[in-house]
Design a protein around this motif. Structure first.
Motif, PDB file in Angstrom:
ATOM      1  N   HIS A   1      -8.064   9.842  -0.651  1.00  0.00           N
ATOM      2  CA  HIS A   1      -7.666   9.220   0.612  1.00  0.00           C
ATOM      3  C   HIS A   1      -6.516   8.237   0.410  1.00  0.00           C
ATOM      4  O   HIS A   1      -5.568   8.212   1.192  1.00  0.00           O
ATOM      5  CB  HIS A   1      -8.855   8.517   1.272  1.00  0.00           C
ATOM      6  N   THR A   2      -6.578   7.443  -0.640  1.00  0.00           N
ATOM      7  CA  THR A   2      -5.514   6.468  -0.882  1.00  0.00           C
ATOM      8  C   THR A   2      -4.219   7.162  -1.272  1.00  0.00           C
ATOM      9  O   THR A   2      -3.130   6.714  -0.881  1.00  0.00           O
ATOM     10  CB  THR A   2      -5.945   5.440  -1.938  1.00  0.00           C
ATOM     11  N   PHE A   3      -4.294   8.264  -1.999  1.00  0.00           N
ATOM     12  CA  PHE A   3      -3.093   9.038  -2.332  1.00  0.00           C
ATOM     13  C   PHE A   3      -2.406   9.521  -1.058  1.00  0.00           C
ATOM     14  O   PHE A   3      -1.200   9.326  -0.872  1.00  0.00           O
ATOM     15  CB  PHE A   3      -3.474  10.223  -3.236  1.00  0.00           C
ATOM     16  N   LEU A   4      -3.166  10.144  -0.161  1.00  0.00           N
ATOM     17  CA  LEU A   4      -2.594  10.622   1.105  1.00  0.00           C
ATOM     18  C   LEU A   4      -2.082   9.464   1.955  1.00  0.00           C
ATOM     19  O   LEU A   4      -1.034   9.565   2.598  1.00  0.00           O
ATOM     20  CB  LEU A   4      -3.622  11.440   1.878  1.00  0.00           C
ATOM     21  N   SER A   5      -2.806   8.355   1.934  1.00  0.00           N
ATOM     22  CA  SER A   5      -2.385   7.174   2.694  1.00  0.00           C
ATOM     23  C   SER A   5      -1.069   6.615   2.153  1.00  0.00           C
ATOM     24  O   SER A   5      -0.183   6.232   2.924  1.00  0.00           O
ATOM     25  CB  SER A   5      -3.463   6.094   2.640  1.00  0.00           C
TER      26      SER A   5
ATOM     27  N   ARG B   1       5.926   1.662  -4.028  1.00  0.00           N
ATOM     28  CA  ARG B   1       7.005   0.955  -4.741  1.00  0.00           C
ATOM     29  C   ARG B   1       8.234   1.838  -4.894  1.00  0.00           C
ATOM     30  O   ARG B   1       9.362   1.374  -4.739  1.00  0.00           O
ATOM     31  CB  ARG B   1       6.522   0.490  -6.097  1.00  0.00           C
ATOM     32  N   ALA B   2       8.023   3.116  -5.194  1.00  0.00           N
ATOM     33  CA  ALA B   2       9.147   4.051  -5.336  1.00  0.00           C
ATOM     34  C   ALA B   2       9.909   4.210  -4.022  1.00  0.00           C
ATOM     35  O   ALA B   2      11.098   4.514  -4.022  1.00  0.00           O
ATOM     36  CB  ALA B   2       8.652   5.411  -5.825  1.00  0.00           C
ATOM     37  N   ALA B   3       9.221   3.973  -2.905  1.00  0.00           N
ATOM     38  CA  ALA B   3       9.863   4.040  -1.587  1.00  0.00           C
ATOM     39  C   ALA B   3      10.518   2.710  -1.215  1.00  0.00           C
ATOM     40  O   ALA B   3      11.027   2.565  -0.100  1.00  0.00           O
ATOM     41  CB  ALA B   3       8.829   4.428  -0.528  1.00  0.00           C
ATOM     42  N   GLY B   4      10.496   1.751  -2.128  1.00  0.00           N
ATOM     43  CA  GLY B   4      11.136   0.463  -1.883  1.00  0.00           C
ATOM     44  C   GLY B   4      10.302  -0.502  -1.063  1.00  0.00           C
ATOM     45  O   GLY B   4      10.822  -1.494  -0.545  1.00  0.00           O
ATOM     46  N   ILE B   5       9.006  -0.238  -0.964  1.00  0.00           N
ATOM     47  CA  ILE B   5       8.112  -1.089  -0.184  1.00  0.00           C
ATOM     48  C   ILE B   5       7.457  -2.105  -1.117  1.00  0.00           C
ATOM     49  O   ILE B   5       6.798  -1.712  -2.081  1.00  0.00           O
ATOM     50  CB  ILE B   5       7.027  -0.242   0.515  1.00  0.00           C
ATOM     51  N   PRO B   6       7.637  -3.394  -0.870  1.00  0.00           N
ATOM     52  CA  PRO B   6       6.926  -4.389  -1.679  1.00  0.00           C
ATOM     53  C   PRO B   6       5.421  -4.128  -1.585  1.00  0.00           C
ATOM     54  O   PRO B   6       4.886  -3.910  -0.495  1.00  0.00           O
ATOM     55  CB  PRO B   6       7.301  -5.723  -1.018  1.00  0.00           C
ATOM     56  N   THR B   7       4.765  -4.127  -2.730  1.00  0.00           N
ATOM     57  CA  THR B   7       3.377  -3.672  -2.806  1.00  0.00           C
ATOM     58  C   THR B   7       2.526  -4.657  -3.595  1.00  0.00           C
ATOM     59  O   THR B   7       2.956  -5.155  -4.633  1.00  0.00           O
ATOM     60  CB  THR B   7       3.334  -2.276  -3.468  1.00  0.00           C
ATOM     61  N   MET B   8       1.314  -4.904  -3.071  1.00  0.00           N
ATOM     62  CA  MET B   8       0.352  -5.782  -3.743  1.00  0.00           C
ATOM     63  C   MET B   8      -0.977  -5.045  -3.835  1.00  0.00           C
ATOM     64  O   MET B   8      -1.233  -4.131  -3.054  1.00  0.00           O
ATOM     65  CB  MET B   8       0.130  -7.063  -2.936  1.00  0.00           C
ATOM     66  N   ILE B   9      -1.806  -5.478  -4.788  1.00  0.00           N
ATOM     67  CA  ILE B   9      -3.152  -4.917  -4.881  1.00  0.00           C
ATOM     68  C   ILE B   9      -4.160  -6.057  -5.019  1.00  0.00           C
ATOM     69  O   ILE B   9      -3.913  -7.030  -5.733  1.00  0.00           O
ATOM     70  CB  ILE B   9      -3.294  -3.897  -6.036  1.00  0.00           C
ATOM     71  N   ASN B  10      -5.275  -5.934  -4.302  1.00  0.00           N
ATOM     72  CA  ASN B  10      -6.359  -6.921  -4.339  1.00  0.00           C
ATOM     73  C   ASN B  10      -7.514  -6.311  -5.129  1.00  0.00           C
ATOM     74  O   ASN B  10      -8.036  -5.269  -4.756  1.00  0.00           O
ATOM     75  CB  ASN B  10      -6.797  -7.258  -2.914  1.00  0.00           C
TER      76      ASN B  10
ATOM     77  N   ARG C   1       6.225   7.801   6.470  1.00  0.00           N
ATOM     78  CA  ARG C   1       6.176   7.717   7.929  1.00  0.00           C
ATOM     79  C   ARG C   1       6.159   6.292   8.459  1.00  0.00           C
ATOM     80  O   ARG C   1       6.865   5.973   9.392  1.00  0.00           O
ATOM     81  CB  ARG C   1       4.947   8.468   8.443  1.00  0.00           C
ATOM     82  N   VAL C   2       5.312   5.441   7.894  1.00  0.00           N
ATOM     83  CA  VAL C   2       5.140   4.087   8.439  1.00  0.00           C
ATOM     84  C   VAL C   2       6.245   3.147   7.953  1.00  0.00           C
ATOM     85  O   VAL C   2       6.777   2.363   8.714  1.00  0.00           O
ATOM     86  CB  VAL C   2       3.736   3.537   8.093  1.00  0.00           C
ATOM     87  N   LYS C   3       6.563   3.216   6.677  1.00  0.00           N
ATOM     88  CA  LYS C   3       7.591   2.379   6.053  1.00  0.00           C
ATOM     89  C   LYS C   3       7.445   0.901   6.417  1.00  0.00           C
ATOM     90  O   LYS C   3       8.327   0.300   7.019  1.00  0.00           O
ATOM     91  CB  LYS C   3       8.977   2.905   6.418  1.00  0.00           C
ATOM     92  N   PRO C   4       6.301   0.310   6.038  1.00  0.00           N
ATOM     93  CA  PRO C   4       6.053  -1.093   6.393  1.00  0.00           C
ATOM     94  C   PRO C   4       6.917  -2.052   5.569  1.00  0.00           C
ATOM     95  O   PRO C   4       7.553  -1.658   4.594  1.00  0.00           O
ATOM     96  CB  PRO C   4       4.578  -1.270   6.058  1.00  0.00           C
ATOM     97  N   ASP C   5       6.862  -3.305   5.946  1.00  0.00           N
ATOM     98  CA  ASP C   5       7.555  -4.336   5.171  1.00  0.00           C
ATOM     99  C   ASP C   5       6.791  -4.669   3.900  1.00  0.00           C
ATOM    100  O   ASP C   5       7.382  -5.146   2.930  1.00  0.00           O
ATOM    101  CB  ASP C   5       7.716  -5.600   6.028  1.00  0.00           C
TER     102      ASP C   5
END
Length: 145
Positions: free
Chosen positions: A73-77, A105-114, A84-88
């Motif tokens: 699910h997380t892979f597809l998400s 990250r490869a799409a240039g989206i700043p990414t965090m993990i909790n 599609r969403v391209k969030p900030d």
């Protein structure tokens, strides 16, 4: 700001602390005027529900399997989020999802993990799953530096 929340079962919270955290975070961010997208699993969140407390819900399929449900699910998400969403910003939950942060990250989206604990120590996982989780936990740890 547009925020995507990935890696949980979705909201409204009905299972664990991760979902409660995602719901609280989503509602508080939307209250402050941010646009929030939360990815949901179809066997947990009713597909007819399109919004919850101001957050937009995106329902994607998964493989209902103890070992593959979250990862699939997380892979597809992550793919949907990046294409599609391209969030900030993308916020992932659960250490086992850390390799999937590479997609956003490869799409240039700043990414965090909790991460809230050491999943590889939990007795419910077999040896292969524990090995994968140890690797994912190391990746999540190295991301925090």
């Amino acid at each position: 700001m547009r925020v995507a929340i990935l890696g949980t079962r979705g909201i409204p919270a009905s299972y664990s602390g991760f979902e409660t955290a995602a719901e609280q975070l989503a509602s508080r961010l939307t209250d402050r005027g941010h646009e929030v997208v939360v990815y949901c699993r179809p066997h947990v969140v009713d597909r007819r529900l399109k919004e919850w407390k101001g957050a937009r819900l995106v329902h994607l399929p998964t493989l209902r399997n103890k070992y593959l449900d979250t990862f699939t699910h997380t892979f597809l998400s992550a793919l949907h989020c990046a294409r599609r969403v391209k969030p900030d910003v993308a916020l992932f939950f659960i250490a086992g999802n850390s390799p999937l942060c590479l997609i956003t990250r490869a799409a240039g989206i700043p990414t965090m993990i909790n991460v809230d604990g050491v999943d590889s120590d939990r007795g419910k996982w077999n040896r292969f799953a524990k090995s994968y989780l140890r690797l994912a936990e190391r990746l999540a740890e190295s991301d925090s530096r």
